[in-house]
Design an enzyme around this catalytic site. Structure first.
Site, mmCIF file in Angstrom:
data_model
loop_
_atom_site.group_PDB
_atom_site.id
_atom_site.type_symbol
_atom_site.label_atom_id
_atom_site.label_comp_id
_atom_site.label_asym_id
_atom_site.label_seq_id
_atom_site.Cartn_x
_atom_site.Cartn_y
_atom_site.Cartn_z
ATOM 1 N N PHE A 47 0.834 -1.208 0.000
ATOM 2 C CA PHE A 47 0.000 0.000 0.000
ATOM 3 C C PHE A 47 0.870 1.259 0.000
ATOM 4 O O PHE A 47 0.703 2.139 0.830
ATOM 5 C CB PHE A 47 -0.988 -0.003 1.186
ATOM 6 C CG PHE A 47 -1.979 -1.125 1.104
ATOM 7 C CD1 PHE A 47 -3.178 -0.951 0.431
ATOM 8 C CD2 PHE A 47 -1.696 -2.366 1.668
ATOM 9 C CE1 PHE A 47 -4.080 -1.995 0.333
ATOM 10 C CE2 PHE A 47 -2.584 -3.419 1.566
ATOM 11 C CZ PHE A 47 -3.783 -3.231 0.899
ATOM 12 N N HIS A 48 1.811 1.267 -0.916
ATOM 13 C CA HIS A 48 2.623 2.464 -1.083
ATOM 14 C C HIS A 48 3.275 2.440 -2.464
ATOM 15 O O HIS A 48 3.258 1.422 -3.157
ATOM 16 C CB HIS A 48 3.685 2.567 0.022
ATOM 17 C CG HIS A 48 4.688 1.468 0.020
ATOM 18 N ND1 HIS A 48 4.651 0.417 0.908
ATOM 19 C CD2 HIS A 48 5.764 1.246 -0.764
ATOM 20 C CE1 HIS A 48 5.657 -0.396 0.662
ATOM 21 N NE2 HIS A 48 6.350 0.081 -0.347
#
Ligand code: TYD
Length: 131
Positions: A47-48
């Site tokens: 999630f980045h």
């Protein structure tokens, strides 16, 4: 969109061997290696995106799904083979899902760990890649 890298396997009756070399079968100089294991299948990771960092990821045991997003398209790749890696370029959003219990995910990275290189907010990421 996802660029797979097929590593040569040196195999004989004793088993298999794979060699990874910076600027040869890995498209950057390798400054850092890390691995993720002992994961829960219910807990996705990632999630980045990274501003600069380039990475190659592969599972040397078990499997997981690598979801890549370039701001326009999303694609999920099943990493379940020690001889197939996925290249993750800079400014690519990634999420890892569905880890098997025996998963060992190895990541080769072009830079040392630097929290300032992370973009951890998807809305900010989307704005940054908008043309
Ligand atoms: P993070 O990159 O958020 O993991 P994931 O993308 O797999 O969910 O990193 C998790 C934690 O580990 C965070 O506190 C930063 C730390 N970390 C390091 O210290 N060195 C590293 O090389 C990496 C990748 C993470």
């Amino acid at each position: 969109m996802a660029k797979l890298i097929y590593f040569d396997v040196v195999g004989d009756n004793r088993g298999n061997l794979i060699s990874l070399e910076g600027l040869k079968n890995i498209p950057f100089e390798i400054k850092r290696v890390y691995y993720i294991y002992g994961v829960s299948d219910k807990e996705p990771r990632g999630f980045h995106a990274h501003k600069e960092l380039k990475q190659v990821a592969f599972c040397i045991s078990g499997s997981c799904e690598m979801l890549l997003d370039d701001g326009e398209r999303r694609e999920s790749v099943l990493l379940n083979n020690p001889n197939i890696g996925v290249f993750i370029g800079s400014m690519t959003w990634r999420e890892m899902h569905n880890f098997s219990k025996d998963c060992v995910l190895v990541v080769l990275a072009s830079e040392y760990y630097n929290e300032d290189d992370y973009i951890r907010d998807y809305d900010i990421y989307k704005k940054m890649v908008e043309r």
